[in-house]
Each structure stands twice: as structure tokens, then as C-alpha cells.
Design an enzyme around this catalytic site. Structure first.
Site, PDB file in Angstrom:
ATOM      1  N   HIS A 124     -18.603 -70.688 -69.327  1.00 20.42           N
ATOM      2  CA  HIS A 124     -19.132 -71.634 -68.402  1.00 20.42           C
ATOM      3  C   HIS A 124     -18.076 -72.721 -67.688  1.00 20.42           C
ATOM      4  O   HIS A 124     -17.509 -72.113 -66.644  1.00 20.42           O
ATOM      5  CB  HIS A 124     -20.132 -72.618 -69.113  1.00 20.42           C
ATOM      6  CG  HIS A 124     -21.048 -73.297 -67.919  1.00 20.42           C
ATOM      7  ND1 HIS A 124     -20.785 -73.391 -66.663  1.00 20.42           N
ATOM      8  CD2 HIS A 124     -22.200 -74.354 -68.254  1.00 20.42           C
ATOM      9  CE1 HIS A 124     -21.679 -74.010 -66.078  1.00 20.42           C
ATOM     10  NE2 HIS A 124     -22.580 -74.733 -67.094  1.00 20.42           N
ATOM     11  N   HIS A 181     -20.647 -63.273 -59.844  1.00 24.55           N
ATOM     12  CA  HIS A 181     -21.165 -64.223 -60.357  1.00 24.55           C
ATOM     13  C   HIS A 181     -22.628 -63.867 -60.678  1.00 24.55           C
ATOM     14  O   HIS A 181     -23.192 -63.128 -59.952  1.00 24.55           O
ATOM     15  CB  HIS A 181     -21.335 -65.527 -59.501  1.00 24.55           C
ATOM     16  CG  HIS A 181     -21.600 -66.742 -59.767  1.00 24.55           C
ATOM     17  ND1 HIS A 181     -22.615 -67.404 -59.814  1.00 24.55           N
ATOM     18  CD2 HIS A 181     -20.906 -67.964 -60.128  1.00 24.55           C
ATOM     19  CE1 HIS A 181     -22.870 -68.478 -60.295  1.00 24.55           C
ATOM     20  NE2 HIS A 181     -21.494 -69.014 -60.348  1.00 24.55           N
ATOM     21  N   ASP A 237     -13.956 -70.403 -59.114  1.00 21.57           N
ATOM     22  CA  ASP A 237     -12.990 -70.438 -60.322  1.00 21.57           C
ATOM     23  C   ASP A 237     -11.924 -69.616 -60.199  1.00 21.57           C
ATOM     24  O   ASP A 237     -10.733 -69.881 -60.811  1.00 21.57           O
ATOM     25  CB  ASP A 237     -13.544 -70.002 -61.741  1.00 21.57           C
ATOM     26  CG  ASP A 237     -15.071 -70.382 -62.082  1.00 21.57           C
ATOM     27  OD1 ASP A 237     -14.984 -71.920 -62.312  1.00 21.57           O
ATOM     28  OD2 ASP A 237     -15.903 -69.919 -62.242  1.00 21.57           O
TER      29      ASP A 237
END
Length: 430
Positions: A267, A308, A364
Site C-alpha cells: 500500500h 493498479h 507511485d
């Protein structure tokens, strides 16, 4: 046509009409499907909640196939370009963008609550010098519940607003204290004349200067990063916030639990994994060989920062953050890993293997490069994630408490263990 789903139970031949609302059926409506009257009734089995809606929400909308992310109906791209974090936090929490007067009041309320109680700073001083900043953050947020016992009055709208202000104001201070403790430097006091992002940079990096002046490019970049991370629907940590909150725990305890969920490498640690991958690749010339190993499945090589759970096209946050990266690097100098990242992205977006699997860069992929260029160690990455997500967690918590459909979270299970058996004394066990 009726808004119903007709189910035929082939075990009994019975037919059932299940109402359909908002494209869903209520799981409890399946309980009527039984073979015998004394049965519990039909349940659904959905590990990791891949296709289960646990709540209705008006906060964040995501269309993963189209690459859309909206807070209260506003596209993330527009908010990132025109808004600031505190305004976006107000939008997420209260449903509308603030007027000028509301924005001034909101900003002042946050600013006046950034100071930490001296006992809290002493608590943080008690951690080992090498304690992980996220562990310090989680513990300190949880400890806030002992400082503000009025937070237990969760059904008071006035109390919920006060705790919300306190948390949004104090999480940057806690994060900065954790950072300063980890590098052996004294804590800085908040500067009420700076913006939310500017004050955070001052708490982090001010040395002996009388007045810290944040670089406006880095200040704005941090503000945009906070906007992008403010909420993201029912992810692991948000679901944790709602689950803990459903027991009517105070918001500090619930938020500490949400932050603990964020601590996990799947996460909040994803951008750290991207940097680790780029470092292991080492140079642009080695990218093709790395891609080849990923596609073959040989070894442990994985393409981090791509794909994702919800986005099946380009993550809209990644588009924004890539532009921010260019601005940050004009101030900090280019991160040496950037060329590797750009080449990796170029090849992956052209390769049918990744395109067919809808593996596009996510938020990210570039955020870690930006944070590293700004002087943050990788251990701070999940803490930097937790600061803006606090607004989203609190909005989701407040919405859950006001939802008459919600009860204490208690998922069902499918028992697959032993049937009933008799106890055997120790001296008779084989």
C-alpha cells in the site's frame, strides 16, 4: 423492464426476484435462498473484496477503465492545477469548495492547531534513534486519543469537526518530528505565517535561520502531491478506517489503524519499491534486459509502479505528477534514476505484453523520485502519504457514522475446519 435480477436455484428449482439498485444487489437479499428452512442462507465469497461494495459514498469517484478520478465531482487534474491542499481537504470533508470567507476561517483553524503538546514531543523523544518514522507516526497519532478524551463524543458534529481540524493540523508536525528524531536534530516549532506545505517544509528542514523561506517550486510540488493523495475511494487503509470507526472508536484510534494499514509495502510502500527497482536496474542500457526478465517470469523481477487494482488505463494522477517531477528537478537537479524511469516507461508503453495487460504507470512511479530529490529518505515515504490521506480518512469516517445503513463491520466466513469432535486428554494423544 423491471429493475430486478431473477435467480433460479437449480438445487430446488425455486426462482427469486432480487431488486437491483445502483447496479448492485444487496447481499442480504440472497439469504432467502435456501435448500432447507433451517439453513443460514446463501452468502457470497469474495476474498479481498474484489467485487463487493461495502458502502455508498459521495466523496470520490473513480472510473478505472477511463482513467478518471474526481473528488466530489471535480476532476483531479483541475484541482491539481488550480486548488491547494487545504481547499481540497475542505472540499473532500464538507462536499463543496469553500468561499473566500470559509477558506480563510478553515486555514486559520488549521494553522492554530499545528502545535504539539510538550508531553507528546517527549513521547516521541523516547523512541530509539533508528525507529522507523512510520512506526513513530502511528504510535503518536494513537496517543493523541489520550490527550483529547472529548474525541469519544463521535456523534457530536461539533466534536467531529474539532478532531478533524486537530488531526489535519497536527499530522505534519508529527511527521516532521519523526523525521527530525531519525536524523538526530531538535524539533522545530510551527510557523503560522507559512502555508500548510511551507510550514511542513520548515518543520522538516529549518536549521539556524531566523526565518525559513521554502522554495516556491518545492512548496507547490508538495501541495500538489498532497492533493493527489488526499483520497482514493475504498482502498485498504480507508476500509480499515471505516471498519475501526464502525465500532465507534475515537478518530485518533481509527486513524492510527488506517495508518498501520498504509504502512504495508503493498500500500504505502509502493513508491519505495519503485526506487529499489530502478536502483537494481542500475543504468539505461540494462532496461531492455530487465524488461525481458519481467516478461519471462524468470527470477523475482517485477515491474513496480505499473498497473493498479482499479485503473485499467493511465492513472490520471501519474500524468499530473510527471509534470511536477520536471519542475522539481529544475530546482533539485535531475534524479540520476530519472533516465532509467523514462526509458522503462517508454518501452513498457510500446510493448504489447504490457499494453495488453493494461499495465500503465501509476502515481507511485514518479512520486518516489520526487520525494527523494527533495531530500526525503525512503523511510519517510509512507508518512508523506499519510499526511494528505488523513483528510480522506476523516471524510470517509464521518460519512460512515452518518450512514444509517452502516453497522459494526463483521464479515462472514466459510468454515472449512473440523466437524465437532470430543476432547482427548494429553496422555491419550498420539
Amino acid at each position: 423492464m423491471a429493475d430486478t435480477l431473477t435467480i433460479t436455484d437449480n438445487r430446488t428449482g425455486k426462482r427469486y426476484e432480487i431488486p437491483v439498485q445502483d447496479g448492485t444487489i444487496r447481499a442480504m437479499d440472497l439469504r432467502q435462498i435456501k435448500v432447507t428452512p433451517d439453513e443460514f442462507g446463501m452468502m457470497t465469497y469474495d476474498p479481498a473484496f474484489m467485487n463487493t461494495a461495502a458502502c455508498k459514498s459521495r466523496i470520490t469517484f473513480i472510473d478505472g477503465d477511463q482513467g478518471v478520478l474526481e473528488y466530489r465531482g471535480y476532476p483531479i487534474e483541475q484541482l491539481a492545477e488550480h486548488s491547494d491542499f487545504l481547499e481540497t481537504a475542505y472540499l473532500i470533508l464538507f462536499g463543496e469548495l469553500p468561499t473566500e470567507a470559509q477558506a480563510r476561517t478553515w486555514t486559520r483553524e488549521i494553522t492554530l492547531h499545528t502545535m504539539l503538546h510538550t508531553n507528546l514531543s517527549k513521547l516521541m523523544e523516547g523512541f530509539r534513534h533508528d525507529a522507523h518514522p512510520m512506526g513513530m507516526f502511528i504510535s503518536t497519532v494513537g496517543a493523541l486519543s489520550t490527550f483529547y478524551p472529548d474525541a469519544k463524543d463521535i456523534f457530536s458534529q461539533e466534536s467531529r469537526r474539532l478532531q478533524t481540524i486537530r488531526l489535519i493540523a497536527k499530522v505534519p508536525s508529527i511527521a516532521a518530528y519523526a523525521f527530525r528524531h531519525s536524523i538526530g536534530r531538535p524539533f522545530n516549532l510551527p510557523d503560522n505565517e507559512l502555508t500548510y506545505a511551507g510550514n511542513f517544509l520548515s518543520l522538516l528542514f529549518r536549521m539556524t535561520e531566523l526565518k525559513y523561506k521554502p522554495n516556491p517550486v518545492l512548496e507547490r510540488a508538495l501541495d500538489v502531491l498532497f492533493i493527489l493523495h488526499a483520497d482514493h475511494e475504498q482502498n485498504c487503509s480507508t476500509s480499515t478506517m471505516r471498519a475501526i470507526g464502525s465500532s465507534h472508536a475515537d478518530p485518533y484510534s481509527a486513524l492510527a489503524g488506517a495508518a498501520a494499514a498504509l504502512y504495508g509495502p503493498l500500500h504505502g510502500g509502493a513508491n519505495e519499491a519503485v526506487l529499489r527497482m530502478l536502483n537494481e536496474i542500475g543504468s539505461v542500457s540494462k532496461v531492455p534486459e530487465f524488461i525481458k526478465r519481467v516478461k519471462s517470469g524468470e527470477g523475482k523481477d517485477r515491474l513496480m509502479g505499473f498497473g493498479h487494482r482499479v485503473y485499467k488505463s493511465y492513472d490520471p494522477r501519474a500524468k499530473v505528477i510527471k509534470k511536477i517531477a520536471d519542475l522539481v528537478f529544475t530546482v533539485t537537479g535531475k534524479n540520476p534514476l530519472l533516465d532509467i524511469a523514462l526509458e522503462l516507461e517508454r518501452i513498457a508503453l510500446e510493448d504489447e505484453y504490457f499494453v495488453s495487460r493494461k499495465l500503465y504507470p501509476n502515481v507511485d512511479f514518479y512520486s518516489g523520485l520526487i520525494y527523494q530529490a527533495m531530500g526525503f529518505p525512503v523511510e519517510m515515504f509512507p508518512v508523506l502519504f499519510a499526511i494528505p490521506r488523513t483528510a480522506g480518512w476523516l471524510a470517509q469516517w464521518d460519512e460512515m457514522l452518518r450512514d444509517s445503513d452502516q453497522k459494526i463491520a463483521r464479515p462472514r466466513q466459510i468454515y472449512t475446519g473440523h466437524g465437532e469432535r470430543d476432547y482427548v486428554p494429553q496422555d491419550q494423544r498420539g
